[in-house]
Design a protein around this motif. Structure first.
Motif, PDB file in Angstrom:
ATOM      1  N   HIS A 105      64.491   1.623 -53.783  1.00 53.45           N
ATOM      2  CA  HIS A 105      65.416   2.806 -53.673  1.00 53.45           C
ATOM      3  C   HIS A 105      65.815   2.872 -55.229  1.00 53.45           C
ATOM      4  O   HIS A 105      65.619   1.956 -56.164  1.00 53.45           O
ATOM      5  N   ASP A 138      68.039  -4.267 -59.169  1.00 49.80           N
ATOM      6  CA  ASP A 138      68.353  -3.677 -57.879  1.00 49.80           C
ATOM      7  C   ASP A 138      68.005  -2.112 -58.251  1.00 49.80           C
ATOM      8  O   ASP A 138      69.412  -1.341 -58.457  1.00 49.80           O
ATOM      9  N   MET A 139      67.046  -1.607 -58.166  1.00 48.32           N
ATOM     10  CA  MET A 139      65.737  -2.446 -58.089  1.00 48.32           C
ATOM     11  C   MET A 139      64.632  -1.590 -58.501  1.00 48.32           C
ATOM     12  O   MET A 139      63.618  -1.361 -58.002  1.00 48.32           O
ATOM     13  N   GLU A 172      70.511   4.347 -51.085  1.00 48.10           N
ATOM     14  CA  GLU A 172      70.386   3.136 -50.230  1.00 48.10           C
ATOM     15  C   GLU A 172      71.681   2.498 -50.538  1.00 48.10           C
ATOM     16  O   GLU A 172      72.245   1.694 -49.651  1.00 48.10           O
ATOM     17  N   GLU A 173      72.515   2.861 -51.553  1.00 52.88           N
ATOM     18  CA  GLU A 173      73.828   1.928 -51.854  1.00 52.88           C
ATOM     19  C   GLU A 173      75.016   2.395 -51.204  1.00 52.88           C
ATOM     20  O   GLU A 173      76.110   1.808 -51.267  1.00 52.88           O
ATOM     21  N   GLU A 196      63.458  -5.817 -52.979  1.00 48.65           N
ATOM     22  CA  GLU A 196      64.696  -6.039 -53.564  1.00 48.65           C
ATOM     23  C   GLU A 196      64.666  -7.286 -54.203  1.00 48.65           C
ATOM     24  O   GLU A 196      64.069  -8.222 -53.875  1.00 48.65           O
TER      25      GLU A 196
END
Ligand SMILES: [Zn+2]
Length: 427
Positions: A105, A138-139, A172-173, A196
């Protein structure tokens, strides 16, 4: 052609030869502040990097309506205008090996108060073996590792015998909708690997996550007659206390959930934001809590959400009998957890790759955070290998990633590509 120790050594050496370039690329990626909805310049960089490698390119804007129709979609509260996924596909001349998705991501979490950092979150210096910056661990180190691992296979004189999709996804977060959009677009493979920052370990199980707001109503008055009014911020504290009771009940159930029995507190409800009231001289009429709750694999998001709403609906007074109205609304993640089944061919291949590079057994663990791996595990039924480098302070200040760990993880990914997809002699 199978992966002999001699070929493995050539591939590992190829990672070493390009490692400075890999770090430079990672640093450049960190310098793009790809906060939510602001990913496009970082995606430009990844697009170019993939296109230069001759991959077949695909880039598209996320479609909120199409995504919302998926049961695993996170609630969308922002505009997706300009929010894009990038996928580059390598297709072998003759597809004889197993296919693979190498996912990462591109979005990063907010940097928080910049003065709390030792230096700008968007510089990417390397100091004492660590590469710093928001998103370094991350990441973005993982996104770069996917590409440079592939390069190493080619540089060693081989070509993967199976199809590979390199994915750089958004969201993604906060929702997981970027990864969901790739499966809606038709991408699938025999396995997925997501580097990750997992401390050189493989994720065995991870929780699902739900985001929601709680709107708490009060009764506004002048502070001189404060006892006649009812303070919504005080009421919100009471509501959060009731939610904490549900959190504790779920934690007490951990013995019933494989891979969670030994964790102290696998289920965390995070009060991530609070707003309320209008100014100091009115008893606040409203308060809004932003909450993130975790759920065990096997529990549906619908069931968890129902239990959360039950708590809110049943919280009708505080301890002194003041009436409370608390209404929940989903705001982001609506994601279920998953367990990576033990003993898949994909895991075994990764175990061999890891052992060759690290000279020790690959360890597995359970993580109480969200991972896009769930998209592939739950909705495509493919082994989702979430495995990546050592980091510190992700989502905190002075986020950093261990560069020797990145080097070994890259070698391990390269050997995994070689074994999983198979190799042919480069033409
Ligand atoms: Zn991440």
């Amino acid at each position: 052609m199978s992966l002999t120790p001699d070929i493995a050594a050539r591939i590992e050496q190829a990672v070493d030869e390009a490692f400075d370039a890999q770090l430079a690329f990672t640093q450049e990626l960190v310098r793009h502040p790809s906060l939510r909805t602001q990913e496009s310049s970082a995606q430009d960089l990844l697009y170019r990097a993939m296109a230069e490698r001759g991959l077949a390119m695909d880039r598209w804007e996320l479609d909120p309506e199409a995504i919302a129709a998926h049961p695993g979609a996170g609630r969308i509260k922002v505009s997706y205008e300009g929010v894009e996924n990038v996928v580059g596909t390598y297709a072998p001349a003759a597809e004889e090996g197993r296919s693979l998705i190498l996912n990462g991501h591109v979005d990063v979490v907010p940097e928080g108060p910049v003065e709390a950092w030792s230096r700008s979150p968007w510089d990417a210096p390397i100091i004492d073996g660590w590469l710093y910056g928001r998103g370094s661990g991350d990441m973005k180190a993982g996104l770069a590792a996917n590409l440079f691992a592939y390069d190493a296979v080619l540089r060693a004189g081989f070509a993967p015998a199976g199809r590979i999709h390199f994915q750089s996804v958004a969201e993604e977060e906060c929702t997981g909708n970027g990864a969901l959009a790739t499966i809606q677009r038709g991408y699938t493979a025999d396995a997925v690997l997501i580097p990750e920052p997992e401390e050189d370990m493989l994720v065995r199980a991870n929780v699902g996550v739900i985001w929601f707001d709680v709107r708490v109503a009060g009764h506004p008055t002048h502070p001189r007659e404060m006892s006649a009014g009812f303070n919504a911020i005080d009421a919100a504290h009471h509501v959060m206390g009731r939610l904490r009771e549900l959190e504790e009940r779920w934690n007490e159930q951990r013995k019933e959930h494989p891979y969670f029995e030994d964790l102290d507190h696998p289920i965390n409800f995070n009060l991530g934001g609070i707003t309320g009231g209008d100014w100091p001289s009115s008893v606040p009429a409203w308060c809004e809590l932003q909450v993130r709750a975790a759920i065990y694999p096997g529990m549906s998001a619908d069931e968890a959400w129902e239990q959360i709403q039950d708590v809110l609906r049943s919280t009708t007074t505080d301890d002194a009998g003041h009436p409370i109205e608390a209404v929940g609304e989903r705001t982001g993640f609506y994601a279920e957890g998953y367990v990576l089944p033990e003993g898949t061919d994909a895991e075994n291949a990764l175990r061999r790759a890891h052992r060759a590079v690290f000279e020790e057994e690959l360890r597995t663990f359970t993580t109480p955070g969200y991972l896009d791996g769930r998209v592939y595990a739950l909705y495509q039924g493919i082994p989702a290998l979430v495995y990546g480098p050592v980091s510190e302070a992700i989502h905190g200040y002075d986020e950093r990633v261990d560069i020797e760990s990145v080097r070994r993880i890259t070698k391990s990914i390269a050997l995994f590509i070689a074994e999983w997809c198979g190799l042919t002699e480069a033409s």
